[in-house]
Design a protein around this motif. Structure first.
Motif, PDB file in Angstrom:
ATOM      1  N   GLN A 110       0.850  -1.197   0.000  1.00 13.45           N
ATOM      2  CA  GLN A 110       0.000   0.000   0.000  1.00 13.45           C
ATOM      3  C   GLN A 110       0.882   1.241   0.000  1.00 13.45           C
ATOM      4  OE1 GLN A 110      -2.844   0.192   3.200  1.00 13.45           O
ATOM      5  NE2 GLN A 110      -3.744   2.106   2.491  1.00 13.45           N
ATOM      6  N   ARG A 111       0.760   2.048  -1.033  1.00 14.10           N
ATOM      7  CA  ARG A 111       1.596   3.239  -1.186  1.00 14.10           C
ATOM      8  C   ARG A 111       0.821   4.462  -0.707  1.00 14.10           C
ATOM      9  NH1 ARG A 111       4.596   3.641  -6.705  1.00 14.10           N
ATOM     10  NH2 ARG A 111       2.574   4.343  -7.480  1.00 14.10           N
ATOM     11  N   ILE A 112       1.491   5.272   0.096  1.00 15.83           N
ATOM     12  CA  ILE A 112       0.868   6.468   0.659  1.00 15.83           C
ATOM     13  C   ILE A 112       1.521   7.704   0.060  1.00 15.83           C
ATOM     14  CG2 ILE A 112       0.258   7.715   2.770  1.00 15.83           C
ATOM     15  CD1 ILE A 112      -0.971   4.938   2.588  1.00 15.83           C
ATOM     16  N   GLY A 113       0.716   8.633  -0.447  1.00 19.65           N
ATOM     17  CA  GLY A 113       1.233   9.918  -0.900  1.00 19.65           C
ATOM     18  C   GLY A 113       1.879   9.903  -2.263  1.00 19.65           C
ATOM     19  N   ARG A 114       1.682   8.837  -3.033  1.00 23.92           N
ATOM     20  CA  ARG A 114       2.206   8.816  -4.394  1.00 23.92           C
ATOM     21  C   ARG A 114       1.316   7.923  -5.242  1.00 23.92           C
ATOM     22  NH1 ARG A 114       5.119   5.529  -1.167  1.00 23.92           N
ATOM     23  NH2 ARG A 114       5.958   3.552  -1.963  1.00 23.92           N
ATOM     24  N   ARG A 115       1.370   8.140  -6.545  1.00 24.69           N
ATOM     25  CA  ARG A 115       0.462   7.427  -7.430  1.00 24.69           C
ATOM     26  C   ARG A 115       1.118   7.287  -8.795  1.00 24.69           C
ATOM     27  NH1 ARG A 115      -5.352   9.885  -7.452  1.00 24.69           N
ATOM     28  NH2 ARG A 115      -5.064   9.294  -5.267  1.00 24.69           N
ATOM     29  N   GLY A 116       0.747   6.248  -9.500  1.00 20.81           N
ATOM     30  CA  GLY A 116       1.274   6.043 -10.855  1.00 20.81           C
ATOM     31  C   GLY A 116       1.416   4.578 -11.161  1.00 20.81           C
ATOM     32  N   LEU A 117       0.915   4.143 -12.313  1.00 20.79           N
ATOM     33  CA  LEU A 117       0.919   2.722 -12.647  1.00 20.79           C
ATOM     34  C   LEU A 117       2.331   2.180 -12.830  1.00 20.79           C
ATOM     35  CD1 LEU A 117      -1.523   0.842 -14.896  1.00 20.79           C
ATOM     36  CD2 LEU A 117       0.912   0.589 -15.342  1.00 20.79           C
ATOM     37  N   SER A 118       3.172   2.899 -13.575  1.00 16.77           N
ATOM     38  CA  SER A 118       4.522   2.385 -13.844  1.00 16.77           C
ATOM     39  C   SER A 118       5.331   2.234 -12.569  1.00 16.77           C
ATOM     40  CB  SER A 118       5.250   3.313 -14.819  1.00 16.77           C
ATOM     41  OG  SER A 118       4.714   3.198 -16.116  1.00 16.77           O
ATOM     42  N   SER A 119       5.311   3.252 -11.743  1.00 17.32           N
ATOM     43  CA  SER A 119       6.084   3.175 -10.496  1.00 17.32           C
ATOM     44  C   SER A 119       5.527   2.096  -9.572  1.00 17.32           C
ATOM     45  CB  SER A 119       6.104   4.532  -9.789  1.00 17.32           C
ATOM     46  OG  SER A 119       4.794   4.974  -9.490  1.00 17.32           O
ATOM     47  N   ALA A 120       4.217   1.883  -9.588  1.00 18.15           N
ATOM     48  CA  ALA A 120       3.633   0.808  -8.786  1.00 18.15           C
ATOM     49  C   ALA A 120       4.108  -0.553  -9.279  1.00 18.15           C
ATOM     50  CB  ALA A 120       2.106   0.892  -8.830  1.00 18.15           C
ATOM     51  N   CYS A 121       4.147  -0.731 -10.596  1.00 21.52           N
ATOM     52  CA  CYS A 121       4.631  -1.995 -11.154  1.00 21.52           C
ATOM     53  C   CYS A 121       6.088  -2.250 -10.760  1.00 21.52           C
ATOM     54  CB  CYS A 121       4.509  -1.978 -12.673  1.00 21.52           C
ATOM     55  SG  CYS A 121       2.805  -2.009 -13.286  1.00 21.52           S
ATOM     56  N   ILE A 122       6.895  -1.209 -10.819  1.00 21.05           N
ATOM     57  CA  ILE A 122       8.312  -1.357 -10.472  1.00 21.05           C
ATOM     58  C   ILE A 122       8.461  -1.791  -9.016  1.00 21.05           C
ATOM     59  CG2 ILE A 122      10.492  -0.110 -10.172  1.00 21.05           C
ATOM     60  CD1 ILE A 122       9.601   1.632 -12.585  1.00 21.05           C
ATOM     61  N   GLU A 123       7.738  -1.145  -8.109  1.00 21.61           N
ATOM     62  CA  GLU A 123       7.824  -1.516  -6.688  1.00 21.61           C
ATOM     63  C   GLU A 123       7.388  -2.957  -6.478  1.00 21.61           C
ATOM     64  OE1 GLU A 123       6.463   1.080  -3.632  1.00 21.61           O
ATOM     65  OE2 GLU A 123       6.790   2.883  -4.839  1.00 21.61           O
ATOM     66  N   GLY A 124       6.309  -3.363  -7.147  1.00 14.51           N
ATOM     67  CA  GLY A 124       5.843  -4.738  -6.994  1.00 14.51           C
ATOM     68  C   GLY A 124       6.839  -5.750  -7.524  1.00 14.51           C
ATOM     69  N   MET A 125       7.453  -5.460  -8.675  1.00 16.42           N
ATOM     70  CA  MET A 125       8.405  -6.388  -9.271  1.00 16.42           C
ATOM     71  C   MET A 125       9.685  -6.517  -8.453  1.00 16.42           C
ATOM     72  SD  MET A 125       7.978  -5.922 -13.416  1.00 16.42           S
ATOM     73  CE  MET A 125       8.035  -4.138 -13.491  1.00 16.42           C
ATOM     74  N   LEU A 126      10.030  -5.458  -7.723  1.00 14.82           N
ATOM     75  CA  LEU A 126      11.229  -5.508  -6.894  1.00 14.82           C
ATOM     76  C   LEU A 126      10.969  -6.149  -5.525  1.00 14.82           C
ATOM     77  CD1 LEU A 126      12.796  -1.983  -7.599  1.00 14.82           C
ATOM     78  CD2 LEU A 126      13.534  -4.199  -8.509  1.00 14.82           C
ATOM     79  N   ALA A 127       9.701  -6.424  -5.219  1.00 22.50           N
ATOM     80  CA  ALA A 127       9.344  -6.923  -3.890  1.00 22.50           C
ATOM     81  C   ALA A 127       9.185  -8.440  -3.850  1.00 22.50           C
ATOM     82  CB  ALA A 127       8.043  -6.259  -3.431  1.00 22.50           C
ATOM     83  N   THR A 128       9.668  -9.132  -4.871  1.00 27.16           N
ATOM     84  CA  THR A 128       9.509 -10.583  -4.922  1.00 27.16           C
ATOM     85  C   THR A 128      10.831 -11.247  -5.286  1.00 27.16           C
ATOM     86  OG1 THR A 128       8.317 -12.388  -6.027  1.00 27.16           O
ATOM     87  CG2 THR A 128       8.784 -10.421  -7.350  1.00 27.16           C
ATOM     88  N   SER A 129      10.949 -12.512  -4.923  1.00 26.88           N
ATOM     89  CA  SER A 129      12.126 -13.307  -5.296  1.00 26.88           C
ATOM     90  C   SER A 129      11.850 -14.202  -6.492  1.00 26.88           C
ATOM     91  CB  SER A 129      12.553 -14.178  -4.109  1.00 26.88           C
ATOM     92  OG  SER A 129      11.513 -15.098  -3.766  1.00 26.88           O
ATOM     93  N   ALA A 130      10.647 -14.138  -7.041  1.00 27.09           N
ATOM     94  CA  ALA A 130      10.284 -14.996  -8.172  1.00 27.09           C
ATOM     95  C   ALA A 130      11.143 -14.673  -9.392  1.00 27.09           C
ATOM     96  CB  ALA A 130       8.806 -14.817  -8.510  1.00 27.09           C
ATOM     97  N   PRO A 131      11.571 -15.679 -10.143  1.00 27.79           N
ATOM     98  CA  PRO A 131      12.402 -15.428 -11.330  1.00 27.79           C
ATOM     99  C   PRO A 131      11.607 -14.913 -12.536  1.00 27.79           C
ATOM    100  CG  PRO A 131      12.061 -17.776 -11.054  1.00 27.79           C
ATOM    101  CD  PRO A 131      11.471 -17.133  -9.846  1.00 27.79           C
TER     102      PRO A 131
END
Length: 377
Positions: free
Chosen positions: A76-97
């Motif tokens: 859950q992101r507070i104080g910021r918005r944007g699809l691309s940046s959300a995707c980047i944060e999600g992709m960096l938050a996993t160990s899946a290959p």
């Protein structure tokens, strides 16, 4: 012999992470999770919702799902918005290959996910794209205007990435995690077109394949596509052409500042026409205030749309913006005058230096005291 004292993980690590950026998708997240679970049977997966602090209860709904299935996660992101940046944060938050990105509104065909995974593994590809523009794909029931805008943006995107990708505007794709991590620091994170960003930021040409799918009609909620999408797309292209040295927000801020010159003249000219040159000071003051106000609202709508001020904060933000830009105007005039009279510079370069200093001042100070401070208030 392995160390028997090491605790074993409660379940197998994910082979595939499905990243879903959301904003006001409370009515669809449970159905999306059910569909993903059904089509990915036999695959170790996790589903990561990255929510931009939706006011409709989307984060709470995802937390409820996560308590029932630990493979479902929430950022859950507070104080910021944007699809691309959300995707980047999600992709960096996993160990899946392997990382898949799809929308949370059920318009992407989740049944394509297993085929995407088989294709990227079997053919040793870097990325597999769900495409609306290859044989077998389609855009569903789009109107003519949306379809023509998408095709125009697609042609522009193809020129940027220099690849025969038929649907560079697709928001539905699967990428190897190591490919994403190799270029993540070059991504602009601006706007909605993360796929195009990845292709244009990669250190080498990506091995890819497009698989057809038909874009579905939205089942719940309302579309969040706005006119600002095209603006953000153009900004992302500008960022790629100019490079990361100049922040994309400064580019947007400067463009809007340039438009403010036309607003200023449009107000000043009729005042002088009605009241004559004796009203120059009055006209200049009125034109300056109107131009500053115009710039403020455009920046609030476009440059800082992810931190947009509303309600009482809008008035406070306008006041701080006008005050800051007034100081910037004084700095502009003062520096230009000094360089012209004391620095022996020509009028053009003196004026240009003043404008540059004023623009940098206005951007730097309003970024902190107009938007970020009020956003945190």
């Amino acid at each position: 012999m392995p160390d028997q004292t090491q605790p074993r993980p409660p379940c197998a690590p994910p082979q595939l992470a499905v990243i879903v950026p959301t904003y006001k998708e409370a009515d669809s997240v449970a159905e999306l999770a059910r569909r993903v679970d059904r089509v990915l049977a036999g695959i170790d997966w996790e589903l990561i919702f990255v929510d931009d602090d939706s006011p409709d209860g989307t984060p709470e709904r995802v937390r409820e799902l996560s308590r029932l299935d630990p493979r479902i996660r929430l950022i859950q992101r507070i104080g910021r918005r944007g699809l691309s940046s959300a995707c980047i944060e999600g992709m960096l938050a996993t160990s899946a290959p392997f990382l898949a990105v799809m929308d949370g509104d059920l318009q992407h065909d989740e049944t394509l996910l297993p085929r995407m995974l088989r294709t990227i593994e079997d053919e040793e590809l870097d990325i597999v794209v769900g495409s609306r523009y290859v044989e077998g794909g389609g855009v569903g029931e789009w109107n003519a205007k949306r379809h023509s805008m998408s095709r125009l943006a697609t042609r522009i995107g193809q020129r940027l990435i220099h690849a025969e990708l038929q649907d560079p505007m697709s928001g539905f794709f699967m990428v190897r995690a190591d490919v994403l991590r190799s270029c993540v620091r070059k991504l602009s994170g601006v706007g909605f077109k993360i796929l195009l960003d990845i292709f244009s930021s990669a250190e080498r040409p990506l091995r890819f394949r497009e698989l057809p799918f038909t874009f579905r009609q939205r089942e719940t909620g309302t579309s969040k596509l706005e006119e600002a999408v095209l603006w953000e797309y153009l900004l992302m292209l500008a960022q790629k052409l100019i490079g990361p040295a100049i922040p994309v927000r400064f580019i947007a801020f400067s463009i809007i500042g340039g438009l403010g010159v036309f607003v200023h003249m449009a107000v000043l000219w009729p005042i002088l026409g009605l009241f004559g040159s004796g009203a120059f000071l009055l006209g200049q003051s009125a034109a300056t205030l109107v131009a500053m106000t115009s710039n403020f609202f455009l920046n609030n709508l476009l440059t800082y749309r992810d931190m947009r001020l509303r309600g009482r904060e809008l008035l406070r933000g306008w006041f701080s913006f006008v005050l800051t830009c007034s100081i910037g105007a004084l700095a502009n005039v003062g520096i230009a005058d000094y360089l012209f009279h004391e620095g022996h510079s020509g009028w053009f370069f003196s004026a240009l230096a003043g404008i540059l200093v004023g623009a940098v001042w206005n951007y730097a100070v309003t970024a902190v005291y107009t938007w970020k401070r009020h956003q945190a208030a």
